[in-house]
Every structure is written in C-alpha cells, then in structure tokens.
Design a protein around this motif. Structure first.
Motif, short mmCIF file in Angstrom:
data_model
loop_
_atom_site.label_atom_id
_atom_site.label_comp_id
_atom_site.label_asym_id
_atom_site.label_seq_id
_atom_site.Cartn_x
_atom_site.Cartn_y
_atom_site.Cartn_z
N GLY A 226 79.27 41.06 8.31
CA GLY A 226 78.65 40.57 7.09
C GLY A 226 77.74 39.81 7.17
N ALA A 227 76.46 40.38 7.71
CA ALA A 227 75.22 39.37 7.60
C ALA A 227 74.19 39.84 7.06
CB ALA A 227 74.82 39.37 9.27
N PRO A 228 73.57 39.47 6.06
CA PRO A 228 72.22 39.86 5.45
C PRO A 228 71.35 40.54 6.30
CG PRO A 228 72.21 37.41 5.22
CD PRO A 228 73.34 37.80 5.95
N PRO A 229 70.89 41.79 6.01
CA PRO A 229 69.69 42.41 6.74
C PRO A 229 68.34 41.52 6.81
CG PRO A 229 70.05 43.66 4.63
CD PRO A 229 70.87 42.44 4.64
N ALA A 230 67.83 41.72 8.09
CA ALA A 230 66.59 40.87 8.37
C ALA A 230 65.49 41.26 7.39
CB ALA A 230 66.14 40.73 9.84
N GLY A 231 64.74 40.25 6.88
CA GLY A 231 63.79 40.64 6.00
C GLY A 231 64.16 40.63 4.37
N SER A 232 65.43 40.53 4.46
CA SER A 232 65.84 40.50 2.93
C SER A 232 65.79 39.14 2.50
CB SER A 232 67.34 41.03 2.76
OG SER A 232 68.06 40.03 3.33
N PRO A 233 65.62 39.11 1.12
CA PRO A 233 65.60 37.63 0.46
C PRO A 233 66.53 36.71 0.73
CG PRO A 233 64.90 39.43 -1.10
CD PRO A 233 65.65 40.00 0.19
N ASP B 125 71.26 43.61 0.02
CA ASP B 125 70.73 42.72 -0.74
C ASP B 125 71.28 42.92 -2.46
OD1 ASP B 125 68.97 41.73 1.12
OD2 ASP B 125 67.34 43.29 0.60
N ASP B 126 71.12 41.70 -2.99
CA ASP B 126 71.40 41.66 -4.43
C ASP B 126 70.31 42.51 -5.00
OD1 ASP B 126 73.71 39.92 -5.09
OD2 ASP B 126 72.39 38.50 -3.80
N PRO B 127 70.51 43.37 -5.86
CA PRO B 127 69.53 44.41 -6.48
C PRO B 127 68.53 43.55 -7.27
CG PRO B 127 71.58 44.77 -7.37
CD PRO B 127 71.95 44.03 -6.31
N PRO B 128 67.10 43.54 -6.90
CA PRO B 128 66.30 42.58 -7.91
C PRO B 128 65.95 42.90 -9.34
CG PRO B 128 65.19 44.20 -6.47
CD PRO B 128 66.45 44.47 -5.99
N ARG C 119 69.68 63.82 -2.82
CA ARG C 119 69.67 62.51 -1.91
C ARG C 119 70.55 61.42 -2.52
NH1 ARG C 119 65.85 61.93 2.17
NH2 ARG C 119 66.25 59.59 1.94
N LEU C 120 71.65 60.76 -1.85
CA LEU C 120 72.19 59.83 -2.50
C LEU C 120 71.64 58.69 -2.69
CD1 LEU C 120 75.22 59.32 -3.13
CD2 LEU C 120 75.79 58.48 -0.83
N THR C 121 71.82 58.00 -3.81
CA THR C 121 71.01 56.87 -4.35
C THR C 121 72.10 55.76 -4.44
OG1 THR C 121 70.71 57.61 -6.58
CG2 THR C 121 69.00 58.10 -5.09
N ALA C 122 71.96 54.54 -4.09
CA ALA C 122 72.82 53.46 -4.23
C ALA C 122 72.29 52.25 -3.49
CB ALA C 122 74.17 53.64 -3.94
N GLN C 123 72.54 51.04 -3.91
CA GLN C 123 72.10 49.82 -3.25
C GLN C 123 72.51 49.79 -1.92
OE1 GLN C 123 69.71 47.87 -4.22
NE2 GLN C 123 69.69 46.24 -2.97
N PRO D 184 80.27 46.22 -4.02
CA PRO D 184 79.06 45.33 -4.21
C PRO D 184 79.06 44.30 -3.07
CG PRO D 184 80.63 44.80 -5.85
CD PRO D 184 81.09 46.06 -5.14
N SER D 185 78.67 44.71 -1.70
CA SER D 185 79.01 43.78 -0.79
C SER D 185 77.76 43.15 -0.67
CB SER D 185 79.01 44.54 0.41
OG SER D 185 78.31 45.61 0.59
N THR D 186 77.37 42.06 -1.62
CA THR D 186 76.08 41.30 -1.54
C THR D 186 76.40 39.91 -0.85
OG1 THR D 186 76.37 40.78 -3.88
CG2 THR D 186 75.07 42.78 -3.70
N PRO D 187 75.44 39.27 -0.72
CA PRO D 187 75.73 37.64 -0.04
C PRO D 187 76.44 36.92 -1.03
CG PRO D 187 73.62 38.39 0.65
CD PRO D 187 74.13 39.41 -0.39
N SER D 188 76.31 37.21 -2.26
CA SER D 188 76.86 36.45 -3.32
C SER D 188 78.06 36.74 -4.10
CB SER D 188 75.89 35.97 -4.73
OG SER D 188 75.64 37.57 -5.09
#
Length: 542
Positions: A439-446, A374-377, A396-400, A317-321
């Motif tokens: 480790g930078a959040p993708p552009a366009g993400s919250p 992103d953190d999953p909404p 198809r592989l599915t994951a955040q 879970p490599s999310t910003p938080s």
C-alpha cells in the motif's frame, strides 16, 4: 455349497474366484469366508501363511470390499461415481460399464444400449453388455451376468481380475501378477536406494506400514514438497506420506494408517501403488510451451474470472487518506493471491506477502505491485463516482486507479493462477516465486512524498529481507525497485511522468560554457546562433 477351485491364483492376470452359489445360512457363510481367505493365503505362499490367524476371515473379506470400492471410486471420480457397497452398487451394470470405459479408453456403446430400468431383467441385459467386453479382454471362468446382478461374492474375484488385467496393461503389457509385483518392487527399490536407513524392500505390504518407504519414494521425486523426515511414530510417518501424495500428486488414499489390515496383504496395497506409479509418471518435467498454451486457453474459457476480481478491487477506495479502504483492499488482495495458488499468504499492515516454492536451488523471482491509488482530484466529474466501476461505450473498464495500479495487481496473479493450473500435477514452477503487494502511493502522484512514502515499504523489507532475498525482481511501479536494490529488475506496464531538463549551448570557449561567467564578444566574429532557435530546429531522434 461347493468350492470348485482356488479363489485366487497368481498364474495370470485374469484368474477369478469360482463358487457355485452364494451361501445363505450363517454357518455355511462362515465356511465360505474361511475357504475364501485360505485359498488367497495359499496363493501368497509363505507371506500369506504368516498372516494366518492374525485377522478374522470376515475382516479380511471386508478389507477387500473396502479396497475395491475405493479403487473403483477413484477411477470413476471424474464421472461422479462413488461406490459404497460393492455388491449393491454394481447390480444395474452402470458402474462396471463406466469403469471399463475409463480403464480401456474405449466406448462400450457399440456393444449395446444400457437401460435405466429398475427391474432385474433390465439389470441382466445391462450386465450382458458389460460381459460382451469382458469376454474379449478379461478371461473368466465360473461367473456370469446374473452373479453380479444377484450380488454374489464372486464380484470380488471379478473386480480383482479387472484390476490386475488393466494394471498389467498399463505397466507395459505384463504377463501375470508376479510380473506386476516384481516391476513395482523394482520401482520402489530404485527410488529408495539413496536412503541408507531403508533396508532392501522385499514385499509390497508390511514394508509400507511404517511410512518410510512411501516417504522416501515421494522425496526422490520432489524433495522440496515431500521432505524425508521420518519420526519414531510409524502411523504418523505413513499418514504424512499419504497426505503428501494426495496433496502434491492427487493420489487418493486407499491405505488406512489406523488399520493394520490395510498393509497386511499386497492385494490391499497394489491398487494404491499402481495408482501412485501412474501419477508420478505423469509428473514428468513439463513442456513450458504447452503450459503457456494451456494457460492461455484456460483464460479464454473463463475471462470473467479476471474481470470480477478487478471490478471488486476497483470498487474499494484504497486511497492514502482512507485507512478503512486500504485495509479492505489488502484483504481482497490476500484473497486473490490465495485463489491463485500463492501459499503462506500473510497480511502485515498495508502489505500482503505470499510465496510459491519451486525446486531446490532454483532462482527466486519477486513480483511487486501496489493497490493504493490517488485521491480523485475531481470526484464530481465522474458520471457514476470514481469507485463505482463501469464500462465505457468502447467496453473499457473505468474507475479510479484501474490502470494505475489495480490491474497490475489482478492480471499477473490471474495469469499465475492459470499457469499453475496448467502445470502437470506435482510439478512446481521452475523458480521460487515471491509476491509482495503493498500500500504505497504510486510515484508521480500528489500523495507520493519521496522517502516518506517509501518508509513503510523499506521497514517491511527490512523485516523480511532474509525471507525475500530475490535474484530477480519484476515490478509494475518504479518504487518497487527498492524491494531488492542489488537484484536485476524488470518493469512492465509502468505509468507515470517523465521530467527532463535540456540545455543547449551555442557559444563555448576554451574554458567551456558557463552562463554565469559569459564569453567575451571580441573573440568571435559574425552572428551568434540563438540557442532557442537551435533547439527548435533540432532533429527528432529516430
């Protein structure tokens, strides 16, 4: 015991030591060894005379056993054969059988079926098959299958004859040992000519002892990975040259820097030098079309290699938080980079940096990607959780974050791994490669907050600006262009949102159009076109 003829001869590549029997009494054995060494020295002329008395005869023969055992082991490495005792390991015939198949590139199966039996008569039968081949290639006198089965000292002469025969064949069908020596000397002189500190090389033994000659040869082929930097310590220089040859070109060591005997005789160094020539010849400039085809074939052989690492990275879970998740993801990326062949992999904060050196003065290409997602909404909407990767019905592989952006981390690195593995050994890629995964959040993400989100990336780049200095940049996320603002950038697989503002004007006066100012109606006659209607009827771009 009767020594019937000279043990070694430089008259031809098939000369063989000849003795009627293996002496068993200690006194006779010492006499045998002394005679054996003396005859070899005679064949070497003045160079051999200079060695007389320098080493005990038994040490001299022991060195032959060591060199020949190592040479056989190197040639049979792909078949998993290791020779520790040249007298015992050759008795059943299988080592010589495999050796001749590898050296000749032919199958010996038409000559007879080998037996795995343990009895002497079965070993002799196996050896008869081997000698059927030898009789039509390596001319022999005074040795037969039983001599090898019984572990006779004549084995050393047999191996030398085989070795010289095939070296002469590989070097262009040379006539004899003198021609082999001259060709190797000429090759060494050619590749050391630019080194003024190396005198004209006149022998293939003691001139190698200080390591400078080997170091210069390797440097001439690959100056970037094999630097010519001799020191005041000959053993250290020889060790460095042998290490470079093994690391860069896969040439296994047959010379021991700690053992002066290993460079005291050309017959101890020629097997190594011939192998080095062969490996460096293979290191010709690669055909990149073939490299690409081979890389694709390697991927097809092992597609699971891609999937396993992608699944493992998507499970983090490599999310910003999540600081713990970011650290774990960075460690996983560093592991994938090292496995791909990226060198000097270093982790600094949320960034992982590595390099693959290319030729000197070659352009530098930098690849940038990010593993932060992103953190999953709506975590509850996932049937098995956003960080529990699984396959859908469509496989198809599915994951955040599997597509944005973890696949863009794993896939290029795995592609790079297969390309490097498909390159001829010893050849660097055609350019210098730098890899930065951040480790930078993708552009366009919250979580993306413009300059604030890019601040860690800019701080990292400021620290490593001199080390990176790319000519070209490849990015899988738009913020990667900040890696080198002045360099040409190519984007691939970028995903995100595009916001556009379209303004349609239907009434324009001499001063242009200004919605705040408006236009006087008395200047126009007839209906005014509605801008909304005009926009709805605008033709679609081709």
């Amino acid at each position: 015991v009767v020594l019937r003829s000279a043990l070694w001869s430089t008259a031809g590549p098939t000369a063989l030591l000849v003795c009627t029997a293996r002496p068993r009494r200690p006194a006779f054995r010492v006499l045998f060894l002394r005679g054996m060494a003396e005859n070899v020295r005679r064949s070497l002329g003045q160079e051999g005379s200079a060695l007389k008395g320098a080493f005990d005869e038994r040490e001299w023969v022991k060195q032959q056993e060591k060199v020949f055992s190592k040479w056989i082991s190197v040639k049979l490495a792909d078949r998993g054969v290791v020779v520790d005792n040249i007298y015992e390991d050759l008795k059943d015939g299988f080592v010589l059988y495999n050796l001749l198949e590898v050296l000749s590139g032919q199958s010996l199966r038409p000559l007879g079926k080998m037996s795995k039996g343990k009895m002497r008569i079965q070993h002799v039968a196996n050896m008869n098959i081997v000698f059927k081949y030898l009789e039509h290639t390596v001319k022999m006198v005074g040795i037969g299958p039983t001599d090898v089965v019984d572990g006779n000292f004549l084995i050393l002469g047999l191996i030398w004859s085989i070795l010289v025969f095939f070296i002469a064949k590989d070097l262009g069908g040379l006539a004899d040992m003198r021609a082999i020596r001259n060709k190797i000397l000429k090759w060494i002189k050619k590749h050391t000519a630019k080194n003024p500190d190396i005198d004209d090389v006149e022998d293939l033994a003691q001139s190698l002892a200080d390591g400078r000659v080997l170091m210069a040869v390797l440097n001439d082929f690959n100056p970037h990975q094999c630097p010519y930097a001799p020191s005041s310590n000959p053993k250290q220089d020889l060790t460095q040259a042998l290490d470079d040859a093994e690391k860069v070109y896969g040439v296994e060591k047959m010379i021991d820097p700690e053992d002066p005997l290993s460079t005291a005789d050309e017959k101890f160094t020629i097997p190594y030098l011939a192998n080095l020539m062969d490996k460096l010849h293979e290191a010709a400039p690669p055909q990149y079309g073939k490299v690409a085809d081979d890389a694709v074939a390697n991927v097809d052989k092992n597609p699971q290699d891609f999937v396993d690492d992608l699944v493992a990275l998507c499970a983090i879970p490599s999310t910003p938080s999540n600081e713990e998740g970011l650290t774990a993801a960075a460690e996983k990326v560093a592991s994938i980079m090292a496995d791909a062949g990226v060198q000097d992999v270093a982790q600094e904060g949320s960034f992982v940096l590595g390099t693959i050196p290319g030729p000197m003065n070659a352009p530098t290409v930098l690849y940038y990607a990010t593993y932060m997602v992103d953190d999953p909404p709506e975590p509850a909407s996932w049937s098995s959780g956003p960080f529990i990767p699984k396959y859908s019905a469509a496989q198809r592989l599915t994951a955040q974050g599997v597509a944005e952006d973890k696949a863009n981390v794993v896939v290029p690195l795995k592609a790079l791994k297969n390309i490097l593995n498909s390159m001829p050994k010893g050849n660097p890629p055609p350019c210098n490669l730098k890899v930065v995964v951040g480790g930078a959040p993708p552009a366009g993400s919250p979580a993306f907050d413009g300059d604030a989100s890019l601040a860690p990336l800019k701080a990292f780049l400021a620290t490593h600006q001199a080390a990176l200095a790319p000519d070209y940049v490849i990015v899988s996320t738009p913020e990667g262009c900040a890696v080198a603002p002045g360099a040409a950038a190519a984007m691939f697989s970028c995903r995100g949102f595009l916001t556009a503002e379209v303004q349609v004007t239907t009434v324009v006066d001499a001063q242009g159009c200004d919605p705040e100012r408006g236009v006087l109606s008395h200047r126009f006659v007839g209906p005014i076109v509605d801008p909304v209607t005009a926009l709805s009827h605008a033709p679609r771009p081709d």
